[in-house]
Design a protein around this motif. Sequence first.
Motif, PDB file in Angstrom:
ATOM      1  N   PRO A 105      36.790  47.779  20.097  1.00  0.00           N
ATOM      2  CA  PRO A 105      37.813  48.597  19.606  1.00  0.00           C
ATOM      3  C   PRO A 105      39.115  48.457  20.598  1.00  0.00           C
ATOM      4  O   PRO A 105      40.152  49.172  20.404  1.00  0.00           O
ATOM      5  CB  PRO A 105      37.107  49.839  20.105  1.00  0.00           C
ATOM      6  CG  PRO A 105      36.418  49.713  21.051  1.00  0.00           C
ATOM      7  CD  PRO A 105      35.650  48.353  20.591  1.00  0.00           C
ATOM      8  N   ALA A 106      39.313  47.123  21.651  1.00  0.00           N
ATOM      9  CA  ALA A 106      40.279  47.036  22.089  1.00  0.00           C
ATOM     10  C   ALA A 106      41.524  46.821  21.004  1.00  0.00           C
ATOM     11  O   ALA A 106      40.932  46.104  19.913  1.00  0.00           O
ATOM     12  CB  ALA A 106      40.277  46.020  22.892  1.00  0.00           C
ATOM     13  N   ASN A 107      42.681  46.929  21.191  1.00  0.00           N
ATOM     14  CA  ASN A 107      43.438  46.842  20.125  1.00  0.00           C
ATOM     15  C   ASN A 107      44.487  45.923  20.266  1.00  0.00           C
ATOM     16  O   ASN A 107      45.765  45.653  19.935  1.00  0.00           O
ATOM     17  CB  ASN A 107      44.261  48.191  19.606  1.00  0.00           C
ATOM     18  CG  ASN A 107      44.834  47.968  18.374  1.00  0.00           C
ATOM     19  OD1 ASN A 107      44.597  47.375  17.427  1.00  0.00           O
ATOM     20  ND2 ASN A 107      46.024  48.888  18.255  1.00  0.00           N
ATOM     21  N   GLY A 108      44.121  44.919  21.132  1.00  0.00           N
ATOM     22  CA  GLY A 108      45.270  43.817  21.709  1.00  0.00           C
ATOM     23  C   GLY A 108      44.582  42.961  22.687  1.00  0.00           C
ATOM     24  O   GLY A 108      43.576  42.992  22.845  1.00  0.00           O
ATOM     25  N   ASP A 109      45.168  41.710  22.734  1.00  0.00           N
ATOM     26  CA  ASP A 109      44.603  40.697  23.760  1.00  0.00           C
ATOM     27  C   ASP A 109      44.811  41.160  25.097  1.00  0.00           C
ATOM     28  O   ASP A 109      45.198  42.071  25.547  1.00  0.00           O
ATOM     29  CB  ASP A 109      45.763  39.341  23.592  1.00  0.00           C
ATOM     30  CG  ASP A 109      45.688  38.767  22.128  1.00  0.00           C
ATOM     31  OD1 ASP A 109      44.810  39.317  21.357  1.00  0.00           O
ATOM     32  OD2 ASP A 109      46.879  38.171  22.072  1.00  0.00           O
ATOM     33  N   LEU A 110      44.093  40.283  26.075  1.00  0.00           N
ATOM     34  CA  LEU A 110      43.951  40.559  27.469  1.00  0.00           C
ATOM     35  C   LEU A 110      45.421  40.473  28.039  1.00  0.00           C
ATOM     36  O   LEU A 110      46.044  39.236  27.517  1.00  0.00           O
ATOM     37  CB  LEU A 110      43.003  39.532  28.185  1.00  0.00           C
ATOM     38  CG  LEU A 110      41.571  40.035  27.834  1.00  0.00           C
ATOM     39  CD1 LEU A 110      40.839  38.960  28.691  1.00  0.00           C
ATOM     40  CD2 LEU A 110      40.998  41.244  27.993  1.00  0.00           C
ATOM     41  N   PRO A 111      45.720  41.048  28.824  1.00  0.00           N
ATOM     42  CA  PRO A 111      47.085  40.832  29.622  1.00  0.00           C
ATOM     43  C   PRO A 111      47.075  39.298  30.183  1.00  0.00           C
ATOM     44  O   PRO A 111      45.929  38.896  30.756  1.00  0.00           O
ATOM     45  CB  PRO A 111      47.018  41.922  30.811  1.00  0.00           C
ATOM     46  CG  PRO A 111      46.302  42.848  30.353  1.00  0.00           C
ATOM     47  CD  PRO A 111      45.011  42.136  29.615  1.00  0.00           C
TER      48      PRO A 111
END
Length: 432
Positions: free
Chosen positions: A426-432
């Motif tokens: 469910p994450a909605n983006g890449d790792l920082p």
Amino acid sequence: MLDSVWTKGVQLPDFPSLEGDTKTDVLVVGGGMAGLLIAHKLTRAGIDNLLIEADRICHGVTRNTTAKITSQHGLIYDKLARMFNDDTAKLYYQANQDAIGQFRELAKDVPCDFSEQSSYVYTRHYTVDFEKEMQTLQRLGIPFELKKETQLPFPTDGAIRFRRQAQFHPLLFLQAIAKDLNIRENTRFIAFDGSSVITDSGKIHAKCIVMATHFPIINKHGSYFIKMYQERSYAVALVGAENLQGMYRDADPKGLSFRNCGDYLLLGGGAHRTGKTSDGWKPLENAAAEYYPKFKISYRWATQDCMTLDHLPYIGQYSKRTPRLFVAAGFNKWGMTGSMVAATVLCDLLEGKDAPYGGIFSPSRSILRKQLLINGVSSAVNLLTPTKPRCPHLGCALKWNPQEHSWDCPCHGSRFTNDGKLLDNPANGDLP
């Protein structure tokens, strides 16, 4: 080859990305099996709709299925009858049987290697649970047979057989289904503001919104981050092995599954909670070497499944406070029939019709189940683990997956490449 057998020779249609703001009656978020079937049904019903996908359609879990179309989901019916009641168990069966029938009808006009097969749940060691399942099936009036002999490469203590189930090629099926739909690819969902969706390419105003993103990605509503967890499992394809004339699954969740696909025999298994230590494909490689030593592994892949608290998917209104927001999630490893059931229920709801199966799948049903405590403890442990990197979804500590060279979240199943690119939500983006 670290890819599924379904990707061989299949060219899915391309769609443009969203350009600026737009509006639609129904917005479907997610371009896998569930989202595409929902959009297909809405289109056939004459309802204005738009589907958006963050990447390419069918680029996630859908292409990594074993594509069994069946109402036989392990030893499920005794569990449902005990956890709920006989009526719920029977409705679950009827919903999935109806889904098989709908796939059968669609496949008449879609070349997708659809074939009717018997489905078997086998046991290598006869257990009380196996006996209870047969007693429940008999009580519910669900037709089955007990087979003493199978075509599996090892002895069993019997198998429960469901006739007239099916299998198919999922990407060939969706290649045909998707081509006439209103789709925008490479359009990432960013936020839901109550009446519209903000994407990385513009704002979409919609009367109703359906989240079909595998794991629901709106955390503010519905508490899906505590109601679900994810499991990874593995598959290999052996070229030239014998045809087993059916689809097989071990009654033991740790056992093997089998089905043929053209010249290939597919072996599946090795399920474990995402982010936990596993042996990856090793058990399947060992099984192939033991039972089919003359045949070569041509494909290998892994998949990810959302598991609910009570073995039933979440299909319906996203939460009690969001009357215009809907969800289809938590298919518990049975995404083919689960997706069709979701499309049927949600399209009925969106058309204002009675949804005969809708009640048993309500996302607002009780969450007071043993699995809730397990999910809560697991999340608490990983939230308090003082290591990096952290998952951008809710901040859990990620674990390194040496088999697939990825960073995996033990809390909710998000996965990232070694350099931080998002693989699974469910994450909605890449790792920082």
